[in-house]
Design a protein around this motif. Sequence first.
Motif, mmCIF file in Angstrom:
data_model
loop_
_atom_site.group_PDB
_atom_site.id
_atom_site.type_symbol
_atom_site.label_atom_id
_atom_site.label_comp_id
_atom_site.label_asym_id
_atom_site.label_seq_id
_atom_site.Cartn_x
_atom_site.Cartn_y
_atom_site.Cartn_z
ATOM 1 N N UNK A 36 2.406 19.313 -46.004
ATOM 2 C CA UNK A 36 3.576 20.192 -46.019
ATOM 3 C C UNK A 36 4.631 19.594 -45.097
ATOM 4 N N UNK A 37 5.840 19.530 -45.574
ATOM 5 C CA UNK A 37 6.971 19.113 -44.755
ATOM 6 C C UNK A 37 8.122 20.059 -45.047
ATOM 7 N N UNK A 38 9.064 20.117 -44.149
ATOM 8 C CA UNK A 38 10.228 20.959 -44.390
ATOM 9 C C UNK A 38 10.549 21.840 -43.209
ATOM 10 N N UNK A 39 11.199 22.949 -43.497
ATOM 11 C CA UNK A 39 11.616 23.883 -42.454
ATOM 12 C C UNK A 39 10.529 24.932 -42.252
ATOM 13 N N UNK A 40 9.834 24.818 -41.146
ATOM 14 C CA UNK A 40 8.756 25.737 -40.821
ATOM 15 C C UNK A 40 9.284 26.891 -39.980
ATOM 16 N N UNK A 41 8.632 28.034 -40.108
ATOM 17 C CA UNK A 41 8.923 29.195 -39.271
ATOM 18 C C UNK A 41 7.690 29.454 -38.428
ATOM 19 N N UNK A 42 7.854 29.562 -37.112
ATOM 20 C CA UNK A 42 6.729 29.843 -36.219
ATOM 21 C C UNK A 42 6.469 31.346 -36.199
ATOM 22 N N UNK A 43 5.289 31.744 -36.640
ATOM 23 C CA UNK A 43 4.900 33.155 -36.629
ATOM 24 C C UNK A 43 4.398 33.523 -35.246
ATOM 25 N N UNK A 44 3.565 32.665 -34.684
ATOM 26 C CA UNK A 44 3.128 32.799 -33.296
ATOM 27 C C UNK A 44 2.844 31.392 -32.784
ATOM 28 N N UNK A 45 2.135 31.255 -31.695
ATOM 29 C CA UNK A 45 1.954 29.947 -31.079
ATOM 30 C C UNK A 45 1.011 29.005 -31.791
#
Length: 191
Positions: A36-45
């Motif tokens: 997976x590559x791209x714009x990730x969103x951090x849900x938690x740590x």
Amino acid sequence: MMRSGRLFRDGAAAFALLAILVLLALKMNNRQELVQTGDFYAIDGDTLSINGERLRLKGIDAPEYRQRCRRGGADWACGEEARKALATIVKNGKPECRGQERDRYGRLLVTCVVGDSDVNAAMVRSGMALSYGGYAAEERTARQAKAGVWAGDFERPGDYRREERMQQPVANDPMAGVIDYIRQLVGWNAQ
């Protein structure tokens, strides 16, 4: 003669069955690696999201988003800080996450890199995540430096989750309601 022919046939059948089982086992272990590559969103740590899929950073365990820790005699939002630390790392480059296995919640277990830097290791080294079977040397470094959660007192994320589950009433459990009512009567309200 009939007996030796039967032994040969049974031996050949057993060998063929064993060969099929070995091939099946190899096929099951030969899962395709997902990238997976791209714009990730951090849900938690230790959890990222991309295109609606959740990815769990393999080998680490970070404080839960709502978890609080103590440092210098005061509470601080270590869970929020862990999420911010991961968000900063994945926003400052082009992360690439790879994995083959899934956890019990269906999340892909991944190791992520930004350039030559291992994101999972960076989270542990910064003290914003603990080693969970994969980054013991980085955890020792963070402990010695008193980085992140190691600067004070904290509850291990697994223990925090366990306590959270125990405090939530079990759905469709008639005894949970009765026990809560008795606790209220005798003044045993656990807050």
